[in-house]
Design an enzyme around this catalytic site. Structure first.
Site, PDB file in Angstrom:
ATOM      1  N   THR A 174       0.569  -1.249  -0.269  1.00 20.23           N
ATOM      2  CA  THR A 174       0.103  -0.032   0.260  1.00 20.23           C
ATOM      3  C   THR A 174       0.581   1.126   0.606  1.00 20.23           C
ATOM      4  O   THR A 174       2.523   1.452   0.372  1.00 20.23           O
ATOM      5  CB  THR A 174      -0.739   0.010   1.393  1.00 20.23           C
ATOM      6  N   ASP A 192      -0.175   3.834   1.204  1.00 25.71           N
ATOM      7  CA  ASP A 192      -0.864   4.616   1.973  1.00 25.71           C
ATOM      8  C   ASP A 192       0.532   4.711   3.715  1.00 25.71           C
ATOM      9  O   ASP A 192       0.183   4.815   4.380  1.00 25.71           O
ATOM     10  CB  ASP A 192      -2.266   4.764   2.486  1.00 25.71           C
ATOM     11  N   MET A 205      -1.652  11.273  -2.253  1.00 17.78           N
ATOM     12  CA  MET A 205      -3.091  10.421  -1.227  1.00 17.78           C
ATOM     13  C   MET A 205      -2.558  10.712  -0.350  1.00 17.78           C
ATOM     14  O   MET A 205      -1.325  11.048   1.005  1.00 17.78           O
ATOM     15  CB  MET A 205      -2.600   8.984  -2.072  1.00 17.78           C
ATOM     16  N   ARG A 262      -5.515   9.261   2.729  1.00 17.60           N
ATOM     17  CA  ARG A 262      -7.168   8.776   3.251  1.00 17.60           C
ATOM     18  C   ARG A 262      -7.214   9.020   4.713  1.00 17.60           C
ATOM     19  O   ARG A 262      -7.674  10.857   4.956  1.00 17.60           O
ATOM     20  CB  ARG A 262      -8.124   8.173   3.416  1.00 17.60           C
ATOM     21  N   GLU A 292      -4.789  14.394   0.670  1.00 14.81           N
ATOM     22  CA  GLU A 292      -6.186  14.271   0.088  1.00 14.81           C
ATOM     23  C   GLU A 292      -6.961  14.626   1.517  1.00 14.81           C
ATOM     24  O   GLU A 292      -8.613  14.531   1.087  1.00 14.81           O
ATOM     25  CB  GLU A 292      -6.692  13.328  -1.272  1.00 14.81           C
ATOM     26  N   ARG A 315       1.791   6.809  -7.716  1.00 17.44           N
ATOM     27  CA  ARG A 315       1.918   5.052  -7.807  1.00 17.44           C
ATOM     28  C   ARG A 315       2.428   4.749  -8.553  1.00 17.44           C
ATOM     29  O   ARG A 315       2.306   3.798  -8.625  1.00 17.44           O
ATOM     30  CB  ARG A 315       0.641   4.852  -7.071  1.00 17.44           C
TER      31      ARG A 315
END
Length: 422
Positions: free
Chosen positions: A143, A145, A191, A193, A248, A301
């Site tokens: 990921t 993230d 990116m 969240r 974001e 990404r």
């Protein structure tokens, strides 16, 4: 082994610059153990490929093409955003998986993804207990993230971090050159969240020998418009310009995403996007400064051309380790990256039970965010820097990187029934 089982491998969620390196490590390791593992079937478009019996025979791919996955971005077999419900909520999905696994003699399930994918893998691992079918499920971490728990970092993140740090540095040089008569503020949306790891990478753009004005907006820090404007003005007054890195997932004091579009994705998450122009317009309204903004989006990404060597090596190692764990009889586990030393950077492969991974997010520690909430700390820099180090360029031809496009030959279907994915 007359009764050796085949393996199922699939990619899930947002893809990365190095997820195919994990596929490469997994398939090459399975091929090296062909006396214990049969064929590796890939799910076309993730778990959907298993439910619809849309399988890809990776044995039809040459050794050279599988090796080329290591330097090819995105998901070679297609990905998806699809989360299995519990057995109690939708037993038919699990019955269908068993039908497909039995029909194709599949005994190993490898799912390459993030937190929601770990949840899917955990549910599949419980098939043998709940529905009497022997299946070993191993989650392969991925990921951008960087929010999976236990593992030191997530494959895919190091390369995104390298791309963002580099892009913010280069854009800052651009703004610096034009600040006298033109743009004063550059805003870039990244990116993230709930976790601000990617935004934090923007802080790496400035160093002792390259002093650049950077302001970061983390999702872990509630957006305070007045304080943010004061910080932007402070940087512009001092340097003549500033670069703002905004995640974001930044929220206002009421807990609403600044970029909330009022839409939901397939996982039930708010569909985000567009926070950069929101923040840029605030700056224009409050400070009257000329600005430019950009959204890194898929570029961040997919940027295999600037991937971190450490990231590529770790991604490959996770795919390789997944097969090795399966051959040891492990089930419902995930290989992890274990940091041994910061400088020089040293790491090893560990493992974690999926019960401690699924549906859990690793946020930025408070100790990684500066007291004013707009920068990273030395502790954070110490953590991040090794992850972006090293170059692992893909081969180039006529000025462009050369990436492999697999044949993705379909496996002949054996079931008479169709399954509709809703």
């Amino acid at each position: 082994m007359a009764n050796k089982k085949n393996a199922f491998y699939a990619q899930s969620g947002g893809v990365t610059a190095v997820i195919n390196a994990s596929a490469c490590g997994l398939i090459e390791t399975a091929r090296a153990n062909k006396d214990k593992i049969g064929k590796v079937y890939a799910g076309r478009n993730g778990i959907i490929g298993a439910l619809t019996e849309d399988l890809i025979d990776t044995s039809k791919e040459s050794k050279k093409d599988i090796a080329a996955l290591r330097h090819t971005p995105s998901g070679a077999f297609g990905s998806c955003r699809y989360k299995l419900k519990s057995v109690e909520e939708n037993r038919r999905e699990y019955e269908r998986l068993i039908e497909v696994f039995e029909a194709h003699n599949i005994g190993y399930f490898f799912y390459n993804g993030g937190g929601d994918s770990a949840d899917t893998c955990l549910k599949v691992s419980q098939l043998s207990k709940k529905m009497g079918y022997p299946i070993q499920a191993i989650h392969v971490p991925k990921t951008v993230d960087n929010d999976l728990p236990i593992t030191d970092n997530c494959p895919g993140f190091g390369s995104v971090a390298k791309y963002i740090a580099t892009s913010v540095r280069e854009a800052s040089f651009d703004v610096r050159s034009m600040a006298k008569t033109s743009t004063k503020v550059f805003v870039v949306e990244v990116m993230g969240r709930h976790a601000g790891w990617i935004a934090a990478a923007g802080g790496l753009a400035t160093t002792e020998d390259t002093d650049l004005p950077i302001v970061i907006l983390f999702p872990e820090v509630i957006f305070d418009r007045a304080k943010f404007m004061a910080k932007v003005k402070e940087k512009v007054d001092q340097y003549g310009y500033v670069s703002v890195v905004v995640s974001e997932g930044v929220k206002d004091p009421e807990g609403k995403f600044l970029a909330d579009q009022g839409l939901m994705d397939a996982f039930g998450h708010a569909q985000l996007g567009g926070v950069a122009p929101v923040v840029a317009n605030m700056i224009r309204e409050d400070l009257g400064l000329k600005y430019h903004w950009a959204v890194a989006d898929y570029l961040q990404r997919a940027a295999r051309h600037i991937a971190s060597k450490n990231d590529v090596e770790q991604a490959y190692a996770m795919g390789k380790a997944a097969v090795e764990l399966a051959l040891k009889g492990k089930n419902s586990v995930m290989p992890t990256v274990v940091r041994k030393k910061d400088s020089p950077y040293r790491w090893s492969v560990g493992e974690a039970p999926l019960s401690r991974v699924a549906n859990k997010e690793k946020m930025m520690p408070k100790s990684f965010i500066s007291r004013d909430g707009f920068d990273i700390t030395p502790k954070c820099r110490k953590y991040l820097e090794p992850l972006i180090k090293g170059e692992d360029y893909p081969p180039y031809k006529n000025g462009l990187p050369q990436y492999v496009m697999l044949k993705n030959v379909a496996v002949e279907k054996k079931l008479d029934t169709e399954f509709e994915v809703k």
